[in-house]
Write an enzyme that holds these catalytic residues in place. Sequence first.
Site, PDB file in Angstrom:
ATOM      1  N   ILE A 112       0.992  -1.191  -0.084  1.00 32.53           N
ATOM      2  CA  ILE A 112      -0.068   0.050  -0.179  1.00 32.53           C
ATOM      3  C   ILE A 112       0.716   1.396  -0.165  1.00 32.53           C
ATOM      4  CG2 ILE A 112      -1.952  -1.045   1.278  1.00 32.53           C
ATOM      5  CD1 ILE A 112      -1.042   0.210   3.526  1.00 32.53           C
ATOM      6  N   GLY A 113       2.307   1.293   0.079  1.00 32.52           N
ATOM      7  CA  GLY A 113       3.115   2.319   0.201  1.00 32.52           C
ATOM      8  C   GLY A 113       4.524   2.167   0.438  1.00 32.52           C
ATOM      9  N   GLY A 173       7.697   3.848   2.765  1.00 32.72           N
ATOM     10  CA  GLY A 173       8.069   4.709   3.525  1.00 32.72           C
ATOM     11  C   GLY A 173       9.435   4.860   3.316  1.00 32.72           C
ATOM     12  N   GLY A 174      10.130   5.843   4.213  1.00 30.52           N
ATOM     13  CA  GLY A 174      11.457   6.255   4.253  1.00 30.52           C
ATOM     14  C   GLY A 174      12.459   5.255   4.368  1.00 30.52           C
ATOM     15  N   GLY A 199      11.208   1.453   4.334  1.00 30.38           N
ATOM     16  CA  GLY A 199      10.849   0.223   3.773  1.00 30.38           C
ATOM     17  C   GLY A 199       9.545   0.327   3.220  1.00 30.38           C
ATOM     18  N   VAL A 227       5.294  -0.780   2.956  1.00 30.92           N
ATOM     19  CA  VAL A 227       4.343  -0.963   3.713  1.00 30.92           C
ATOM     20  C   VAL A 227       3.258  -1.967   3.203  1.00 30.92           C
ATOM     21  CG1 VAL A 227       2.557   0.419   5.079  1.00 30.92           C
ATOM     22  CG2 VAL A 227       4.855   1.649   4.890  1.00 30.92           C
ATOM     23  N   LYS A 272       5.193  -2.443   8.059  1.00 29.36           N
ATOM     24  CA  LYS A 272       6.255  -1.925   7.450  1.00 29.36           C
ATOM     25  C   LYS A 272       7.551  -2.924   7.427  1.00 29.36           C
ATOM     26  CE  LYS A 272       7.814   2.258   7.806  1.00 29.36           C
ATOM     27  NZ  LYS A 272       8.847   3.505   8.212  1.00 29.36           N
ATOM     28  N   ASP A 321      11.903  14.589   9.278  1.00 33.28           N
ATOM     29  CA  ASP A 321      11.442  14.114   7.705  1.00 33.28           C
ATOM     30  C   ASP A 321       9.945  14.477   7.854  1.00 33.28           C
ATOM     31  OD1 ASP A 321      11.426  13.409   5.174  1.00 33.28           O
ATOM     32  OD2 ASP A 321      11.361  11.482   5.325  1.00 33.28           O
TER      33      ASP A 321
END
Length: 964
Positions: A669-670, A672-673, A675, A677, A691, A804
């Site tokens: 689904i996405g 991240g900085g 890893g 997700v 994650k 971040d």
Amino acid sequence: MPPPILHLLLLLCFLPGGKGAETELQILLHLKTSLGINTTTPGFESWSSDHSPCNYSGILCDSRNSVTEINLNRRGIYGKIPFQSVCQLHSLSKLDFGSNNITGELTADIRNCTKLQHLDLASNTLTGTVPDLSPLASLRVLNLSENGFSGKFPWDSLGNLTGLVALSLGDNGLLDPSPFPESVKNLTNLSLLYLSVVNLQGEIPPWIGDLTALVDLEFADNSISGGIPPEISKLRNLNQLEIYNNLLTGGIPAGFGNLSNLANFDASQNRLNGSLSELRFLTKLISLQLFMNGFSGQVPPEFGEFRELVNLSLYSNELSGELPEKLGSWAEFNFIDVSTNFFTGRIPPDMCRQGKMDKLLMLENKFSGEIPASYENCKSLTRFRVNNNSLSGTVPAGIWSLPKVNIIDLTLNKFEGQIGAGIGEARSLHQLFIANNLFTGEIPPEIAGASSLVSIDVSFNQFSGSIPAGIGGLNQLSTINLEQNSLSGPIPDSLGGCVSLSSVNLGKNSLSGPIPASLGQLPSLNSLDLSNNKLSGRVPASIASLKLSSLDLSNNQLEGEVPVAISIPAFNDSFVGNPLLCGYDVDFLRQCSSEPGRSSSNLHTLLVCLLVACSILLVSLALITICKKRRSYGSDLPKLSWDLKSFRKLTVGVDEHKIIDSIKEENLIGKGGSGNVYRASLGNGLVVAVKHIPLQPDPEERGTAAMLGEKRISGAREFDAEVGTLSAIRHVNVVKLYCSVTCEHSSLLVYEYLPNGSLWDRLHTSAGEKLGLDWEARVHIALGAARGLEYLHHGCDRPILHRDVKSSNILLDEEFKPRIADFGLAKILRSGGGRDSSSHVVAGTYGYIAPEYAYTWKVNEKSDVYSFGVVLMELVTGKRPIEPMYGESKDIVHWVTEELGSVASVVELVDKKIPEWAKDEALKVLRIAVLCTVKLPAMRPSMRTVVHLLEEVAVACWASYNPA
């Protein structure tokens, strides 16, 4: 009644126990309650009903025991001031609550404090409009600076305060725009006038020259236009003049040199031009800041005789000629920046004579000659940048070993000689840039001792010899560029130990031997250039696992099959000049199967692949067996077993295999900085986000730990950062961490699932734009996210710096309530926190990064505030942080700031999807964003102040949306 008895009775009224004293005691006890003070609060032990108010700390009384002063400056107090009650202290002449955390409004009750001579409410979080102040005719000091006041300021009422000697209203950027207030011309006793960041417009009035008592005049960071009036030269007592970051034009007016007491002059970031000749008479100058203007001509030779000058910043002008030879040689000179001009001649030799110089910045000029030998003893230097000049000769040996220097930039000159072995002693050195010179010899092995190095660029020189193997120990190294030299020998296998490397360029040398397979273990490597060498052997299969955006292996002696994952059209020029390379079903490589006599080699490759696949299968089966045994027999098992740690009761008893099984492409689904997700259902009705952080062995720990059979994990840094931060946090606007699942080679973090994705998705993707985001939702997202950051900065035992903050890290639940997420870069501020807390690690996302990252490498919580300001700009404008419309090398902050100062109607900045009734409130949020993104970190509000400012907007938004 005899006079002595009358006198005695009157006196009793003001003694402890008398009616007057009792009233004042009640007032102070009321104040104590409003501020949340108790007798255990440090510094307030004396504030007890058993004591006389005149014995309270911070309270001063007159001879009749009446309270005359309340001085609670810098006491760390919170709450609201009950002005209605406090102003009943009829003898009160001084009220000082500066530099605290006072909230609420400055109510009209303040007008009853008619005997006040000193009112200081600066550096708090007061909001609302300022009432008419004309009744306070006795005031000599008025300081309301650095708050969140908004609306129309009662400028006219100042005309009645003719006794004022100090007027400070600055750093209230939400005030309505106003011309330079005419009422100030009546305040002829003023010695201090501070009107920076109050939305002033128009021109500087000529009558400013009539305020001849002025010692300190500041109206920086406004939108003042026109020229500096010549009448300003009448201010002969002026010690400080700060007019930077306005729209001023023209030159330094004639007669300006009459300001013979001027010590600090800052007119930077304007549109001023002409010569600096008028400044040659200002012999008491300590700091001169004129950068980012259009000044031309020479620096007056008299500057070389200025005995008190310690700061000189003239960068980004059109100045020319030579700098005075004695410049900076008298006082404890600490800073010079004359970059981006047309200066010629030699570098003044004695600017570090007193041993205090911090920064020497002279890049992008036409300086010639050698670096003066005196600078090799300048142990205080942190930045040494002379790039893009015509300097020559050898670099003084001590320059390489300066103990505090964090950047040495000699690029684009004509330097000769070698890098000194002393570079190993430069423990603070982050950046070494010496490209495009005539350096020779070997890169010294001692460079491995410069353990803080992040970037090395020695390209386009004449270095020879081999690449030092010790470079592999530089675990913070992010970029290395050795292009266009005469380096030979193999690429050291140890280079694969530089776990932070993102860019490697070793092209155009004479390197030989194989490409080390260890390069394929670099998790962050994005660009790899090994072209134009004499490398041989096969392309390592490990290279295929990298996520490269740029790859160049051309013009070498490589052979064999190119791994399929990099045999793609994007890299069609990456392998030219290697006739023995081959591939399958690609037109830019020779077909492997077409070469006679290679069938046996292909068979051998197939057998090797089968053997590897079988080995992986066996290892996988072994891992499954170990995990099952662990579940059956307890935790006394090898570290390869999975370990579940629950941080919330909701996940107690959860089967880790349901979490592990969710790591599939269809559940992604996405990203991240640190890893990918995935979405997962735990079977107990709880849907979560997982994650996956892949971990790799840390080469730093290959010594004793490896001998003990233990392996440290480099990816575990990101994992430990998130777990350590989030497991301890309980806040409605910070994403919940339920549990973690770890084994030696992988870590999984299980969060709450936020079904509405990220704020970035809602604002900037086509799917999100179709769904829309109304103004009320935007306001509450801004306020909620601000509260989350406020908690991190002010609500934790030790403040947390996120580092971040961006719209993609603000996630939205089913009701669009925001959560701050992705703490892979988070850092606990060192004990004490506050303004001095900082990190030297450059991190974050382009477009959100505060300017001090690039210039000082030091960041603190105000860097998070800057990033949040960018998010607010996204919310109001609907624009991305980086857009082509902003122009080359420009971002949303530059665009908004420039447009606010130039367009006829700033409403044009507001997203067209925001309704008409909300546009005034949207502009208030935009002004808050501008406050958050000012260049100087110290001038940005705290997140606590930002929350208060947004709360005002939220209340107004609710009232507009629900007028009934």
